[in-house]
Design a protein around this motif. Structure first.
Motif, short mmCIF file in Angstrom:
data_model
loop_
_atom_site.label_atom_id
_atom_site.label_comp_id
_atom_site.label_asym_id
_atom_site.label_seq_id
_atom_site.Cartn_x
_atom_site.Cartn_y
_atom_site.Cartn_z
N ALA A 1 -74.96 -68.25 -10.92
CA ALA A 1 -75.25 -69.63 -11.27
C ALA A 1 -75.29 -70.28 -9.72
O ALA A 1 -76.04 -71.24 -9.44
CB ALA A 1 -74.60 -70.52 -12.12
N LYS A 2 -74.51 -69.72 -8.86
CA LYS A 2 -74.40 -70.29 -7.52
C LYS A 2 -75.16 -69.69 -6.33
O LYS A 2 -75.54 -70.01 -5.35
CB LYS A 2 -72.91 -70.57 -7.34
N VAL A 3 -75.21 -68.26 -6.55
CA VAL A 3 -75.48 -67.29 -5.29
C VAL A 3 -76.55 -66.44 -5.88
O VAL A 3 -76.41 -65.69 -6.53
CB VAL A 3 -74.26 -66.59 -4.77
N HIS A 4 -77.29 -66.15 -4.98
CA HIS A 4 -78.64 -65.12 -5.00
C HIS A 4 -78.05 -64.09 -4.57
O HIS A 4 -77.62 -63.74 -3.54
CB HIS A 4 -80.10 -65.54 -4.63
N PHE A 5 -78.09 -62.86 -5.52
CA PHE A 5 -77.92 -61.39 -5.04
C PHE A 5 -78.69 -60.43 -5.85
O PHE A 5 -78.89 -60.62 -7.10
CB PHE A 5 -76.45 -61.12 -4.83
N ASP A 6 -79.02 -59.14 -5.32
CA ASP A 6 -79.80 -58.18 -5.88
C ASP A 6 -78.61 -57.18 -6.54
O ASP A 6 -78.06 -56.66 -5.62
CB ASP A 6 -80.46 -57.52 -4.99
N PRO A 7 -78.56 -57.04 -7.68
CA PRO A 7 -77.14 -56.07 -8.19
C PRO A 7 -77.29 -54.73 -7.63
O PRO A 7 -76.46 -54.37 -7.46
CB PRO A 7 -77.57 -56.13 -9.82
N LYS A 8 -78.87 -54.39 -7.47
CA LYS A 8 -78.92 -52.96 -6.73
C LYS A 8 -78.45 -52.72 -5.39
O LYS A 8 -78.25 -51.88 -4.73
CB LYS A 8 -80.45 -52.66 -6.78
N ARG A 9 -78.17 -53.66 -4.58
CA ARG A 9 -78.08 -53.83 -3.19
C ARG A 9 -76.72 -54.65 -3.08
O ARG A 9 -76.19 -55.42 -2.05
CB ARG A 9 -78.84 -54.36 -2.42
N THR A 10 -75.71 -54.54 -3.96
CA THR A 10 -74.55 -55.28 -4.19
C THR A 10 -73.35 -54.29 -4.41
O THR A 10 -73.52 -53.41 -5.50
CB THR A 10 -74.57 -56.45 -5.29
N ILE A 11 -72.23 -54.54 -4.06
CA ILE A 11 -71.11 -53.71 -4.33
C ILE A 11 -69.82 -54.54 -4.41
O ILE A 11 -69.64 -55.56 -3.70
CB ILE A 11 -71.00 -52.57 -3.09
N MET A 12 -69.01 -54.29 -5.49
CA MET A 12 -67.80 -54.84 -5.55
C MET A 12 -66.63 -53.76 -5.06
O MET A 12 -66.60 -52.80 -5.53
CB MET A 12 -67.91 -55.06 -7.22
N ILE A 13 -65.97 -54.44 -4.39
CA ILE A 13 -64.74 -53.93 -3.69
C ILE A 13 -63.18 -54.24 -4.08
O ILE A 13 -63.00 -55.48 -4.23
CB ILE A 13 -64.89 -54.09 -2.22
#
Lengths: 302, 302
Positions: B231-243
């Motif tokens: 709702a606050k930030v645009h990100f592309d899940p395919k180019r996102t990584i959770m650490i």
């Protein structure tokens, strides 16, 4: 198959069948500080017929000795040797089954009842009602020096539960897989005046959850409690009945111990939990009645 | 299939694959009050390459604003709008998903972070840090007048947990099946300086146990947290990584949200939990490395 008692003849038959009557207390004899109607008359009737009476309670906040004062306050005849509490069962379990060496200690989450019973069994302990652990001061591992002699954590109902107690108990159990995790009982709630409140099982729940392991339980339905009674009192299971208000403690305890069971509806369990179509009770009592007071119908008017 | 990163080329490839890096904090950037080596350099490297950085933490004891001070204290560059905490996610969930009417209230077990985030979202609450609830006075239902406007109980890590708070929360939930039970997060433990301690999940465990029902959880691995971020930030899940350092929060969260995942071994999860023969991890990370500091090998010496 659960027989619902209703006629005086049915109550009389039940009395003839059994010599030893084991009573749960909270929710059966009283609810919080409210005496359940007819209890004094019913117990008096049983004693007048020469029945053995035992009080088998998961209440671990009081020792047997101080629990007797609760009976006295209600005007109920009771003797310390008739009272078996989960704090007592835990202390006996630690001294006779665990055989805790004299140089080892128990870290207690619990109240004076647990401490008194441990003391009476010659078991050393720390924690419990120690004012140093009854604190809202932030818990910091830097300031915590674990006692290397602690090899049991014993957890009962503790209305002074706090983060320091939980953290110390957690550290003893987490850092030493050999440290035993014992709970006086696992009752999720208990009947207080005006309604139910979180019980001893809710106090050990944070430790279960954080550790991912369950405690050994010494109160009902555990047979450690029955072992404790059997070591002190002779009774014939075939002529013994356990009377309680909870399926998952009292009734399960009686069934596992091979004694008959009677559910009363003055405490936690509602009739529908046993009898409603589709109900899947954890244990089905042999008998059911509204209240212990129902037995008073058999009392001869003076 | 989990790729263990080791050569500078592998770290460089990973950087090329992703634009948005979501970081757990405790156990990844720091452990208690100890900064993990190389973190500042690694984050600086990511920023210098124009990567988006988000901090996604289940820590609910602090609001985003006061959590930023923790970053400042370590000398880590962070901006309030990059920080997403489970207290914030809970407050947003209550205001936007539950759409709690303005005349209704939340009973809080939790610390100032939860209160601040509720306040910022315009949600009324009672409990929390109220000194009246931070007490070892015996809890008595006779003296408890429930607030009829309470229709949510929200539970987070609360190091002032006590029997009064548990009893009030229990009574709100037990007497009103419509009352929502929400937990900021379910972490069983959290890494503190010197070792792990009971986490937020352990604080709500007594209520789960006493009620026999589970809360809705807004922190990782719940997708409520991801909804909050989206709702606050645009990100592309395919180019996102959770650490992160935990399989059952960080890695599960990333996988459920369709982003890639990297496990670091500076926190709760040990390598063997993923790689040992016979291991049955709840979620397998796409990548694994010892520490975020490993990325510092790519930093150009000044």
């Amino acid at each position: 198959m659960c027989t619902q008692l209703s006629t005086p003849g049915e109550y009389a038959d039940l009395l003839d069948k059994f010599d030893t009557f084991m009573f749960d207390c909270d929710g059966v004899l009283w609810s919080g500080d409210h005496l359940i109607g007819g209890v004094i008359e019913a117990l008096h009737l049983l004693r007048s017929k020469g029945k053995n009476i035992l009080f088998v309670t998961n209440n671990a906040t009081k020792s047997r000795k101080s629990y007797k004062k609760k009976f006295d306050g209600f005007g109920i005849e009771a003797h310390v040797e008739e009272i078996f509490g989960s704090a007592y069962a835990a202390a006996v379990y630690i001294s006779t089954v665990v055989k805790l060496p004299k140089d080892k200690k128990v870290y207690v989450i619990g109240m004076s009842g647990v401490e008194e019973e441990l003391h009476n069994e010659g078991v050393s302990y720390i924690g419990g009602t120690d004012p140093a652990d009854t604190t809202f001061e932030p818990f910091d591992l830097k300031n915590f020096t674990p006692d290397p002699d602690v090899s049991v954590v014993l957890c009962g109902l503790d209305t002074n539960i706090n983060y320091t107690k939980l953290s110390k108990a957690f550290r003893y159990l987490h850092t030493n897989p050999e440290c035993l995790f014992i709970a006086t009982n696992e009752d999720s709630t208990f009947p207080s005046t005006g309604g139910i409140l979180p019980g001893a099982g809710s106090i050990s729940a944070p430790l279960r959850y954080a550790l991912g392991r369950d405690p050994v339980c010494t109160g009902k339905p555990s047979q450690s409690m029955l072992d404790c009674i059997q070591a002190k009192v002779h009774f014939d299971p075939k002529r013994t009945i356990m009377i309680g208000d909870r399926l998952n403690t009292d009734i399960l305890f009686g069934k596992a111990g091979g004694v008959s069971t009677l559910l009363v509806l003055t405490g936690v369990t509602a009739k529908e939990e046993v009898l409603a179509p589709g109900a899947t009770p954890i244990a089905v009592p042999d008998y059911m009645t509204q209240s212990i007071g129902d037995f008073a119908v058999l009392a001869t008017p003076n």
